[in-house]
Scaffold this active site. Structure first.
Site, PDB file in Angstrom:
ATOM      1  N   ASP A  25     -41.507 -25.409 104.037  1.00  0.00           N
ATOM      2  CA  ASP A  25     -42.324 -25.733 102.872  1.00  0.00           C
ATOM      3  C   ASP A  25     -41.664 -25.064 101.666  1.00  0.00           C
ATOM      4  O   ASP A  25     -41.682 -23.833 101.552  1.00  0.00           O
ATOM      5  CB  ASP A  25     -43.743 -25.228 103.077  1.00  0.00           C
ATOM      6  CG  ASP A  25     -44.690 -25.613 101.945  1.00  0.00           C
ATOM      7  OD1 ASP A  25     -44.200 -25.910 100.834  1.00  0.00           O
ATOM      8  OD2 ASP A  25     -45.916 -25.605 102.166  1.00  0.00           O
ATOM      9  N   TYR A  35     -45.554 -36.323  85.661  1.00  0.00           N
ATOM     10  CA  TYR A  35     -44.434 -36.957  86.366  1.00  0.00           C
ATOM     11  C   TYR A  35     -43.190 -36.948  85.482  1.00  0.00           C
ATOM     12  O   TYR A  35     -42.092 -36.587  85.936  1.00  0.00           O
ATOM     13  CB  TYR A  35     -44.814 -38.390  86.743  1.00  0.00           C
ATOM     14  CG  TYR A  35     -43.768 -39.129  87.547  1.00  0.00           C
ATOM     15  CD1 TYR A  35     -43.794 -39.097  88.938  1.00  0.00           C
ATOM     16  CD2 TYR A  35     -42.763 -39.859  86.919  1.00  0.00           C
ATOM     17  CE1 TYR A  35     -42.832 -39.770  89.691  1.00  0.00           C
ATOM     18  CE2 TYR A  35     -41.801 -40.544  87.657  1.00  0.00           C
ATOM     19  CZ  TYR A  35     -41.846 -40.502  89.045  1.00  0.00           C
ATOM     20  OH  TYR A  35     -40.891 -41.171  89.779  1.00  0.00           O
ATOM     21  N   LYS A  43     -39.562 -35.019  86.323  1.00  0.00           N
ATOM     22  CA  LYS A  43     -38.287 -35.705  86.496  1.00  0.00           C
ATOM     23  C   LYS A  43     -37.292 -35.352  85.394  1.00  0.00           C
ATOM     24  O   LYS A  43     -36.084 -35.213  85.656  1.00  0.00           O
ATOM     25  CB  LYS A  43     -38.513 -37.214  86.566  1.00  0.00           C
ATOM     26  CG  LYS A  43     -39.427 -37.637  87.709  1.00  0.00           C
ATOM     27  CD  LYS A  43     -38.980 -37.085  89.063  1.00  0.00           C
ATOM     28  CE  LYS A  43     -39.886 -37.530  90.188  1.00  0.00           C
ATOM     29  NZ  LYS A  43     -39.468 -37.001  91.514  1.00  0.00           N
TER      30      LYS A  43
END
Length: 296
Positions: A70, A163, A167
């Site tokens: 993880d 988002y 990115k």
């Protein structure tokens, strides 16, 4: 050239799986890392597992080693690092943010906890991976770091703010690491796929890898869809390029590297999402009036 040792962070499915398998195809030992195992599912609630991917790596000609990790937990990544004597390729493909992204919702009306979860899953994981694994490369004075993102420039396309920040942040991370690592003989860069044909995307479109073209009736842009192996072959080309340092700090794409290295997708075509996007969205061409084969 000595056998490559690679870590693919987030190799359970999608781009990560395609990359891991294509690294296997060039004979690499690939540490296939992620959260979903055959005995323990992740919050993504998908059926793909790291063991499945590791077996595909070995079948392709490499050595797949499944390691549950993880990347939001520093101790997990430290344990992974302790297993490695050297590291030639680090592919930072951790994501896991899809359940929390609220595309189409103004940020000020969105769920703040979900927004922060997108950041934790998409940025903090990458930083932890770099912090714990880069010392191996710095000590050996060589290596390639590939930060997998979405998009090759900072154009905003109307996606959710968290988002977009993740990115674009990955691209800027690659830019900074490219500069910082150059003096240590390590190359860092960012890489994006085009319209990716992941397992989740195929499922959502109601098609399989065998009949994926049927989905173009729903979305004409899907005619440019590329399998995860396409970006995998881009990574394999970079990993075997003796002059890869020329890409340090750059934001690259599957289609731009296809033009450079001349690799093909599984179906033998060369989907060029960049040229399609420029013609359809930039020049205003009708996607129904052009032949998708001309862009593959």
């Amino acid at each position: 050239m000595a056998e490559l040792v690679a870590v693919v962070a987030g190799a359970t499915r999608g781009c990560g799986r395609g990359i891991a398998v294509e690294l296997g195809a060039i004979g690499a030992t690939v540490y296939v890392t992620g959260r979903t195992t055959r005995s323990s599912a992740s919050p993504m609630n998908r059926p793909e597992t790291i063991e499945d991917t590791a077996e595909l790596v070995t079948k392709a000609g490499g050595k797949g080693i499944a390691v549950r990790c993880d990347f939001s937990v520093a101790a997990d990544v430290e344990a992974l690092a302790s297993r490695l004597d050297r590291l030639d390729v680090l592919v930072n493909d951790v994501w896991g943010g899809d359940p929390f992204v609220e595309h189409g919702t103004p940020f000020w009306e969105s769920d703040l906890d979900k927004a922060l979860a997108v950041h934790r899953n998409g940025i903090e994981t990458h930083l932890i991976a770099l912090h714990k694994l880069l010392p191996l490369m710095v000590r050996q004075g060589s290596g390639l770091v590939i930060e997998v993102t979405d998009g090759d420039d900072e154009t905003y396309h109307g996606v959710a703010l968290p988002y977009y920040l993740v990115k674009s942040g990955i691209r800027r991370t690659a830019q900074a690491m490219g500069a910082q690592l150059r003096e240590h003989g390590v190359t860092a860069l960012a890489l994006t796929p085009g319209f990716i044909r992941s397992e989740a995307m195929l499922e959502g479109m109601g098609v399989t890898e065998e009949n994926w073209r049927d989905a173009t009736a729903q979305d004409i842009h899907f005619s440019m869809a590329e399998s995860p192996h396409y970006i995998g072959r881009a990574v394999a080309a970079l990993a075997t390029d003796p002059n890869v340092a020329r890409w340090a700090g750059k934001s690259l794409s599957s289609w731009s590297l296809m033009r450079e290295y001349d690799f093909k997708d599984l179906d033998g075509t060369q989907p060029d999402w960049g040229r399609w996007y420029d013609d359809i969205f930039g020049k205003g061409l009708d996607p129904h009036a052009v032949d998708p084969a001309d862009y593959r």
